[in-house]
Design a protein around this motif. Structure first.
Motif, short mmCIF file in Angstrom:
data_model
loop_
_atom_site.label_atom_id
_atom_site.label_comp_id
_atom_site.label_asym_id
_atom_site.label_seq_id
_atom_site.Cartn_x
_atom_site.Cartn_y
_atom_site.Cartn_z
N LEU A 189 0.84 -1.21 0.00
CA LEU A 189 0.00 0.00 0.00
C LEU A 189 0.87 1.26 0.00
CD1 LEU A 189 -3.01 0.88 0.15
CD2 LEU A 189 -2.65 1.15 2.62
N HIS A 190 1.97 1.22 0.76
CA HIS A 190 2.92 2.35 0.78
C HIS A 190 3.46 2.61 -0.62
CE1 HIS A 190 6.52 4.31 3.08
NE2 HIS A 190 6.12 5.04 2.05
N TRP A 191 3.84 1.53 -1.31
CA TRP A 191 4.39 1.66 -2.66
C TRP A 191 3.37 2.25 -3.62
CZ3 TRP A 191 8.59 1.59 -5.66
CH2 TRP A 191 8.45 1.33 -7.02
N ILE A 192 2.14 1.77 -3.55
CA ILE A 192 1.09 2.28 -4.45
C ILE A 192 0.87 3.77 -4.19
CG2 ILE A 192 -1.35 2.12 -5.09
CD1 ILE A 192 -1.24 -0.85 -4.37
N ALA A 193 0.77 4.15 -2.92
CA ALA A 193 0.54 5.55 -2.58
C ALA A 193 1.70 6.43 -3.05
CB ALA A 193 0.34 5.70 -1.08
N THR A 194 2.93 5.94 -2.87
CA THR A 194 4.10 6.71 -3.30
C THR A 194 4.13 6.85 -4.81
OG1 THR A 194 5.36 5.92 -1.39
CG2 THR A 194 6.62 6.80 -3.23
N THR A 195 3.81 5.77 -5.53
CA THR A 195 3.80 5.81 -6.99
C THR A 195 2.75 6.78 -7.50
OG1 THR A 195 4.53 3.50 -7.06
CG2 THR A 195 3.54 4.41 -9.07
N LEU A 196 1.56 6.74 -6.91
CA LEU A 196 0.50 7.65 -7.33
C LEU A 196 0.89 9.11 -7.06
CD1 LEU A 196 -2.61 5.69 -6.01
CD2 LEU A 196 -2.02 6.09 -8.40
N THR A 197 1.51 9.35 -5.93
CA THR A 197 1.95 10.71 -5.60
C THR A 197 2.92 11.21 -6.65
OG1 THR A 197 1.63 10.37 -3.23
CG2 THR A 197 3.14 12.12 -3.90
N GLY A 198 3.86 10.37 -7.05
CA GLY A 198 4.87 10.78 -8.01
C GLY A 198 4.32 11.03 -9.40
N LYS A 199 3.21 10.36 -9.74
CA LYS A 199 2.70 10.47 -11.11
C LYS A 199 1.60 11.50 -11.30
CE LYS A 199 3.84 5.86 -12.81
NZ LYS A 199 3.34 4.62 -13.45
N THR A 200 0.84 11.78 -10.25
CA THR A 200 -0.36 12.58 -10.51
C THR A 200 -0.60 13.73 -9.56
OG1 THR A 200 -1.78 11.20 -9.14
CG2 THR A 200 -1.55 10.56 -11.43
N ALA A 201 -0.14 13.65 -8.34
CA ALA A 201 -0.61 14.59 -7.32
C ALA A 201 0.44 15.64 -7.00
CB ALA A 201 -0.99 13.84 -6.05
N SER A 202 -0.04 16.86 -6.78
CA SER A 202 0.83 17.93 -6.29
C SER A 202 1.00 17.82 -4.79
CB SER A 202 0.26 19.30 -6.65
OG SER A 202 -1.04 19.45 -6.12
N LYS A 203 0.12 17.04 -4.15
CA LYS A 203 0.23 16.75 -2.73
C LYS A 203 0.49 15.26 -2.54
CE LYS A 203 -3.12 20.29 -1.24
NZ LYS A 203 -4.35 20.52 -0.44
N ASP A 204 0.96 14.91 -1.34
CA ASP A 204 1.17 13.51 -1.02
C ASP A 204 -0.16 12.80 -0.86
OD1 ASP A 204 3.88 13.89 -1.03
OD2 ASP A 204 4.01 14.23 1.14
N ILE A 205 -0.20 11.54 -1.32
CA ILE A 205 -1.39 10.71 -1.12
C ILE A 205 -1.10 9.80 0.07
CG2 ILE A 205 -2.84 8.88 -2.08
CD1 ILE A 205 -2.45 10.10 -4.80
N PRO A 206 -1.72 10.03 1.21
CA PRO A 206 -1.44 9.21 2.39
C PRO A 206 -1.98 7.79 2.21
CG PRO A 206 -2.53 11.28 2.98
CD PRO A 206 -2.68 11.11 1.50
N ARG A 207 -1.30 6.84 2.85
CA ARG A 207 -1.72 5.45 2.75
C ARG A 207 -3.12 5.26 3.32
NH1 ARG A 207 3.32 5.24 4.80
NH2 ARG A 207 2.71 4.49 6.85
N TRP A 208 -3.38 5.93 4.45
CA TRP A 208 -4.69 5.73 5.10
C TRP A 208 -5.84 6.27 4.25
CZ3 TRP A 208 -0.74 8.76 6.89
CH2 TRP A 208 -0.92 10.15 6.86
N GLU A 209 -5.58 7.35 3.52
CA GLU A 209 -6.62 7.89 2.65
C GLU A 209 -6.85 6.96 1.45
OE1 GLU A 209 -8.52 10.16 3.43
OE2 GLU A 209 -7.55 11.78 4.52
N LEU A 210 -5.75 6.41 0.91
CA LEU A 210 -5.89 5.47 -0.20
C LEU A 210 -6.64 4.22 0.23
CD1 LEU A 210 -5.25 4.63 -3.11
CD2 LEU A 210 -3.03 3.78 -2.31
N TRP A 211 -6.33 3.75 1.43
CA TRP A 211 -7.02 2.55 1.92
C TRP A 211 -8.52 2.80 2.10
CZ3 TRP A 211 -5.55 -1.98 1.20
CH2 TRP A 211 -5.98 -3.07 1.96
#
Length: 754
Positions: A189-211
Motif C-alpha cells: 500500500l505504501h508503494w502504491i501511494a508513493t507511486t500515485l503521488t509521483g505520477k499525478t498529485a501535487s500533494k502527497d497521497i497518504p496510505r490511510w486515505e488510499l485505503w
C-alpha cells in the motif's frame, strides 16, 4: 461575497483555507486525483513497443495487439480465455459478504517465457481504465477515442464490456521488491501511494486515505512479474507482503480483484490457495498463432501487402512442418518468426536458433542502413556481440541479488563493460580508440541492436528472454570442459532455468555429438554429488529433463529416450513435479512421435507397478491427461496414455519403512559441543513435522535458519536418507516449503564466466 470582504470571513472559511495548505491529499480530493491518474495512464501506458523485434515506430495501442490467450482453469477441468475469464471474475467478485463467488477470489496467472502474461495484464488494466473513465465528462478527444477503441477490441474478442467500474493499478513487482528489500514495514500500500503521488498529485497521497478509497470503490490490482524476484529473503518478504495486502483487503471488505503473474518454473504455489486461484496459460493453437502473426505483421508493415503475404506464406509453411510448428506456441515467438521471415526463407527448428536468428536479423538490418550506426555495427560486429554477451550475463547475475531485481546497467557501468570489450580485443579505449568507445556508448543511448535505454534510467534488454539468451551465449563461449561446470551450477536454479535451456539448445543445435552427449550426461547426473541441496533425495534433474523435452530442442532418439526416462523418474518423488505443467509436457512430447509416446507409456507402466508414491503420481498424471486432453482437444493416441496399466504379471513391491532411530543416531553422531542443542532440536522438529503433517509456529523459520549453515544441510541429508523412502508426506512437505529457498540461492559462477 464573504471572501471579497475580509470582515465577513467565518471560522469555517479560515479552516477551509488551512486545509488547502496541507501537504496531504484528503478524502474529498482523492477521487479527483485517482481519476487524473487514470486519465493520464489511459494514454501514457497504453502502448506496446515492438522495438525489441525491430519495429521502429512509436509503439502500438495495446488494444490493437492484445489477443485473448487460452488458459486452463478450474484445476485443469476446463479451457477458457484469460481476458474473458478475468473480466468475468471481476463482474462477479464483489465485497466480501456480498459476493456470490466462492473463495479463492484472486488470481495467479502463470505462463512460460514469452507467453504474453505482461501484455494480458497491461490490456486488462487498460480495459478497466477505459471503463472507469467511460462516464467522465472531462476526458479529452484522444481519451474518448481510446475508450471507444478499447470497447471495440473487447467486442471483437467476444468479451462483455465490464459493468463494474474498477479503478485499476499495474505494479511491477521487481521494482517494488527493490524498495521493499527485506523490511517488514514497507508495505505494498505504501508503494502504491508513493507511486500515485509521483505520477499525478501535487500533494502527497497518504496510505490511510488510499485505503479508505479502496474500501469504498472497486479496484483491480495487477502484480506483474513475481518470477523476477528471486533472492530468497527478498522473495519471502514479498510473498508475506502480498498475503498481508490481500488479507487486509478481505478484512476491510474491499471489492478488490488481484492478479499476480509469474512464470511457472519455481512457483511453488507460495500464495495461499484459499485466497488465490491458479490459472495456467497454455500454448497457442496453430490457427490462433497464425492469426496473431497476421495481426502483428499488418501492424508492423501497414502499407506493404506484398511483404505481408510473403511473411504469412512462410508462417503457414512453418505451421505445416512438424519440425517447426512447435515454435508457434507463444505470441513472442510468433512475432519473432514474422520478423525473421522478412529476410530468411526458412526457420531453424530450435528455440535457441529462433532467438539467435532474431538477433542476427536485427543486427543485419541495422548494418544495412545508411547511417553512422550501421557503419559501427558492420566494422565492429564482434565487439557489439561481445558487449551484448557481457551485459546479458551481468544483468542475469545481478537480477538474483537483493538489490538487482530490476537489473539495469547505469551509463557508467555500460561504459566500463564496453571498455573491457575493447581492451580485450587489444584496442586502446583510453587513448587511440577513445572515440570508438564513445560511439558505442552514445549509440546505446538510442539503441544498440537489442540493448536499449530502460524506463527509469539505465540500459538493458526490452524482453527478459533476450537477456537470458545473451547470458546463455556467454556461458557457452569457451571450451566444453569450462562450459559444462557452469551449466551444472545454474541448472537447479529457477532463476537460471531459461538461460540453461538456451545454453543447452545451443549445444544441441551445433552438429557436435560429443556436446550433445555432454549436456545429456549433465542432466542425468545433475543430482549426484549435490548434498548442499539434498540432491539425492530431492532431485531437480527430472524436471530439467522435462523442460528440455518441452523446449523441443532434441530430435536424436538416443538422447531423447534417456531424457524422457529421466523425466519420468519424477513420478517416484513425493510432490516431485507440478502436475499441470508436467502433464502438458508429457502430452506434448508424446504427440511428436510413436517412439516418444512409447517411452512415456513405459514410464507410466513402471510407475503403476512401483511403490504407493509412484502409483499415486502416475494415477494423478493419467487423470490430468484426461482433463487437459478434454479441455485442449488432444489426439486419441495421446489420450490413450490415460489407459496404460501396470504389468499384472509382476507383484507390487513392499512398501519401504522409515528408520527413525537411525535418523536420530545420525544427527547426534555429528553433534559437536557447540551444535549438540541444535541437532537435538532438529531431531524433534523433523519428527514433529512428520507427525503433525506440517510446520507449526516458528518451526519452518527455525529449520531454514539451521540450513543456513552448509554443514548442517549435509548432516540433515545423511539423516533423512534413513526415513525418506518411508516418509513420503514429510518429503513432500520439505520439498514444497524448504527446498525452493535452497534452489534460489544465488549461483556462484566464479570469475571465469565472463
Amino acid at each position: 461575497m464573504r471572501r471579497a470582504f475580509n470582515g465577513f470571513l467565518t471560522a469555517g472559511d479560515v479552516l477551509a483555507d488551512l486545509s488547502m495548505l496541507s501537504t496531504n491529499v484528503n478524502q474529498a480530493e482523492l477521487g479527483t486525483a485517482l481519476e487524473k491518474h487514470a486519465r493520464s495512464m489511459l494514454v501514457g501506458e497504453r502502448r506496446v513497443y515492438f522495438d525489441e523485434a525491430g519495429y521502429e515506430g512509436h509503439g502500438v495501442p495495446v488494444e490493437d495487439v492484445a489477443i485473448d490467450l487460452p488458459v486452463l482453469v478450474g484445476n485443469r477441468q476446463t479451457s477458457d480465455h484469460v481476458i474473458a475469464f478475468a473480466l468475468e471474475r471481476g463482474e462477479r467478485v464483489l465485497k466480501p459478504g456480498l459476493t456470490t463467488v466462492a473463495k479463492p477470489r484472486h488470481l495467479v496467472l502463470t505462463g512460460a517465457p514469452g507467453n504474453g502474461k505482461s501484455t494480458v495484464s497491461k490490456f486488462l488494466t487498460h480495459a478497466y481504465r477505459a471503463v472507469f473513465l467511460g462516464e467522465d465528462l472531462e476526458i479529452g478527444d484522444d481519451q474518448l477515442k481510446t475508450v471507444a477503441s478499447t470497447t471495440d477490441a473487447l467486442v471483437a474478442m467476444g468479451v462483455r464490456v465490464p459493468k463494474n467500474r474498477r479503478w485499476p493499478m499495474n505494479i511491477d513487482l521487481a521494482r517494488f521488491a527493490i524498495e521493499q528489500g527485506t523490511a517488514d514495514s514497507y508495505s505494498l500500500l505504501h508503494w502504491i501511494a508513493t507511486t500515485l503521488t509521483g505520477k499525478t498529485a501535487s500533494k502527497d497521497i497518504p496510505r490511510w486515505e488510499l485505503w479508505e478509497w479502496l474500501k469504498h470503490w472497486p479496484s483491480f490490482i495487477v502484480l506483474d512479474g513475481l518470477d523476477e524476484v528471486s533472492e530468497p529473503s527478498v522473495r519471502k518478504a514479498l510473498i508475506a507482503n502480498l498475503e498481508t495486502f490481500a488479507a487486509e483487503a478481505e478484512s476491510e471488505r474491499c471489492d478488490m480483484l488481484i492478479m499476480v503473474t509469474t512464470r511457472p518454473t519455481g512457483y511453488q504455489d507460495e500464495l495461499p490457495s484459499e485466497a488465490f486461484e491458479r490459472i495456467d496459460l497454455t500454448d497457442l493453437a496453430v490457427n490462433d498463432a497464425l492469426r496473431y502473426g497476421q495481426l502483428v505483421t499488418k501492424l508492423r508493415l501497414p502499407d506493404d501487402e506484398a511483404r505481408q503475404d510473403r511473411i504469412m506464406s512462410q508462417l503457414q509453411q512453418a505451421a505445416q512442418d512438424d519440425r517447426t510448428k512447435h515454435l508457434l506456441r507463444t505470441p513472442l515467438q510468433t512475432l519473432i518468426m514474422s520478423i525473421i521471415a522478412e529476410s530468411a526463407k526458412q526457420f531453424a527448428p530450435s528455440r535457441y536458433e529462433l532467438f539467435w536468428g532474431y538477433y542476427s536479423t536485427i543486427a543485419k538490418r541495422e548494418q544495412n542502413k545508411n547511417s553512422s550506426l550501421s557503419r559501427l555495427l558492420r566494422e565492429h560486429a564482434l565487439e557489439v556481440l561481445e558487449l551484448h554477451r557481457r551485459v546479458g550475463l551481468l544483468l542475469q547475475k545481478e537480477a538474483e541479488t537483493a538489490t538487482g531485481t530490476d537489473a539495469v546497467l547505469s551509463p557508467l557501468e555500460l561504459r566500463n563493460e564496453a571498455w573491457k570489450v575493447l581492451a580485450e580485443a587489444e584496442y586502446e579505449p583510453e587513448t587511440r580508440d577513445q572515440e570508438l568507445l564513445e560511439r558505442i556508448v552514445k549509440t546505446a543511448t538510442h539503441r544498440l541492436v537489442l540493448l536499449t535505454p530502460r524506463p527509469g534510467g539505465g540500459f538493458g534488454f526490452d524482453v527478459r528472454s533476450l537477456q537470458e539468451l545473451m547470458a546463455a551465449f556467454a556461458l557457452t563461449t569457451g571450451p566444453l570442459e569450462e562450459t559444462i561446470p557452469r551449466l551444472r551450477r545454474i541448472a537447479p536454479s529457477p532463476h537460471w532455468r531459461n538461460t540453461f535451456l538456451f545454453a543447452a539448445g545451443r549445444l544441441f543445435t551445433e552438429p557436435q555429438p560429443y556436446q550433445q552427449r555432454a549436456i545429456t550426461d549433465l542432466v542425468l547426473t545433475l543430482d549426484e554429488d549435490a548434498p548442499e541441496r539434498f540432491g539425492s533425495m530431492f532431485p531437480v534433474g527430472p524436471n530439467v529433463a522435462a523442460d528440455i523435452i518441452d523446449d523441443g530442442m532434441i530430435a536424436v532418439p538416443k538422447f531423447l529416450r534417456h531424457l524422457v526416462a529421466h523425466a519420468m523418474s519424477a513420478l517416484n518423488e513425493p510432490a516431485g513435479f507440478e502436475l499441470t505443467g508436467y502433464t502438458r509436457m508429457l502430452m506434448s512430447a508424446a504427440a511428436t512421435s510413436d517412439a516418444v509416446r512409447g517411452f512415456v507409456a513405459d514410464g507410466l507402466r513402471d510407475a503403476l507397478g512401483g511403490p504407493a508414491t509412484s502409483r499415486e503420481n502416475a494415477e494423478a498424471i493419467q487423470g490430468a491427461i484426461t482433463d487437459i486432453g478434454r479441455a485442449t482437444g488432444a489426439c486419441t493416441a495421446v489420450l490413450g496414455l490415460a489407459s496404460v496399466r501396470r504389468d499384472a504379471s509382476k507383484t507390487l513391491p513392499a512398501e519401504p519403512v522409515a528408520n527413525w532411530a537411525a535418523f536420530s543416531d545420525t544427527l547426534h553422531e555429528y553433534a559437536e559441543p557447540d551444535t549438540e542443542n541444535a541437532m537435538h532440536t532438529m531431531d524433534g522438529l523433523i519428527q514433529d513435522v512428520q507427525a503433525a503433517g506440517g510446520f507449526r509456529d516458528q518451526q519452518l523459520g527455525d529449520l531454514v535458519a539451521f540450513l543456513d549453515e552448509p554443514d548442517n544441510v549435509i548432516i540433515l541429508g545423511e539423516a533423512l536418507c534413513h526415513v525418506a523412502a518411508g516418509s513420503p508426506r514429510l518429503m513432500a512437505i520439505l520439498r514444497q516449503n524448504v527446498l525452493p529457498g535452497l534452489w534460489r540461492r544465488p549461483v556462484d559462477l566464479g570469475d571465469d564466466s565472463s
